[in-house]
Design a protein around this motif. Sequence first.
Motif, PDB file in Angstrom:
ATOM      1  N   ARG A  15       0.819  -1.212   0.000  1.00 54.74           N
ATOM      2  CA  ARG A  15       0.000   0.000   0.000  1.00 54.74           C
ATOM      3  C   ARG A  15       0.854   1.264   0.000  1.00 54.74           C
ATOM      4  N   TYR A  51      -5.996  -3.190  -6.581  1.00 56.92           N
ATOM      5  CA  TYR A  51      -7.188  -3.315  -5.751  1.00 56.92           C
ATOM      6  C   TYR A  51      -6.963  -4.197  -4.522  1.00 56.92           C
ATOM      7  N   LYS A  52      -5.808  -4.834  -4.439  1.00 56.40           N
ATOM      8  CA  LYS A  52      -5.457  -5.559  -3.224  1.00 56.40           C
ATOM      9  C   LYS A  52      -5.016  -4.593  -2.136  1.00 56.40           C
ATOM     10  N   HIS A  53      -4.688  -3.364  -2.534  1.00 55.40           N
ATOM     11  CA  HIS A  53      -4.138  -2.387  -1.592  1.00 55.40           C
ATOM     12  C   HIS A  53      -5.040  -1.170  -1.408  1.00 55.40           C
ATOM     13  N   VAL A  54      -5.799  -0.800  -2.416  1.00 51.02           N
ATOM     14  CA  VAL A  54      -6.802   0.262  -2.332  1.00 51.02           C
ATOM     15  C   VAL A  54      -8.038  -0.222  -3.077  1.00 51.02           C
ATOM     16  N   SER A  55      -9.188  -0.158  -2.440  1.00 50.37           N
ATOM     17  CA  SER A  55     -10.377  -0.791  -3.009  1.00 50.37           C
ATOM     18  C   SER A  55     -10.959  -0.022  -4.195  1.00 50.37           C
ATOM     19  N   ASN A  56     -10.689   1.299  -4.280  1.00 50.05           N
ATOM     20  CA  ASN A  56     -11.226   2.088  -5.390  1.00 50.05           C
ATOM     21  C   ASN A  56     -10.475   3.423  -5.463  1.00 50.05           C
ATOM     22  N   GLU A  59     -10.601   5.615  -2.211  1.00 49.30           N
ATOM     23  CA  GLU A  59      -9.682   5.170  -1.168  1.00 49.30           C
ATOM     24  C   GLU A  59      -8.248   5.526  -1.539  1.00 49.30           C
TER      25      GLU A  59
END
Length: 244
Positions: A15, A51-56, A59
Motif C-alpha cells: 500500500r 485493488y489488493k491495496h486500495v479498493s477504489n 480510497e
Amino acid sequence: MTEKLEVDQRVRLNRDRVLRAAVSLADDIGIDWLSMRRLAQELRVVPMALYKHVSNKEELLDGMVEAVVAEIDPPAAGVDWKSAVRLRVLSARHSLQRHPWARRVLESRTTKTPAVLAYMDSFIGIFLAGGFSADLAHHVMHALGGRMWGFTQELFEDPAAPVGQAAMPPAIQDVTLQQMAQLYPNIAVIAASSAHDNASVVGQGCDDQFEFEFALDLLLDGFERLHRQGWSSRPRDARQRADG
C-alpha cells in the motif's frame, strides 16, 4: 526478462508503494489525469493488482492525502504555542505547495481519515498545552479554518447529509464518541466544550453564526492593532527611502 521484472514488482507491491507512486504521478501529470489504470502502468502491474491495496479511486485519494499529511513536520518542541502553530502551518503550506493537486483533493474528502484526524488532534494539542481553555481552543480552530493546512478554507465544512438519511442511534453515537476520545483525546476535549447547533454548516454541534462572527472580530481587532502600529508590508528601509 520483462515478465520476470513484472512478477518481481508485483511481489514487492504494498500500500505504501502504491500511495507514493500515486502522489508522484499526480505531481507529474495532474490529479485529473490520474486513474487506476494509469497508476498500474506506472507501476508496471495489471490494474487488478492495485485493488489488493486500495479498493477504489476514492480510497486511493484518501491515502494520497494521508501521504501528504505525513510530510508535515510534527509540532516543534521547546517553543511557545504561537511559534509552534506558525511553524506547523508553514510546514503544511510547503507540503501542499510541493503537491499542487493536494488542496483540491483535501477539500473534496467527505470523511476524515485517521491521519487527518491525528493531525487535527495534535494541532489542538498545541493550544491546550499553551494554556488555552477547551472552549477557546475550539473557537480558535474554527477561526483558523483551512489555514492549519496552509490555505484558506473552512476547516469543518462538510457536505450536507443526504435528505432522508437516518440519524445515528444514541447508543452508537456514545460508542463512537468513546472510541474518538481514546484515539483523539484533544478533539474530544473541545467537542465536549462546544455549544450545539444542528443546522450549522461549519460543523455538527457548532454554532455557525457564532463561529463566523468570532473569526470576523478577530480579523477586525487585528486590523485595528496593525493600523495603530502604522504597519506596512514594505521593509522598514524601503519605507524610509519612500518617505524621504
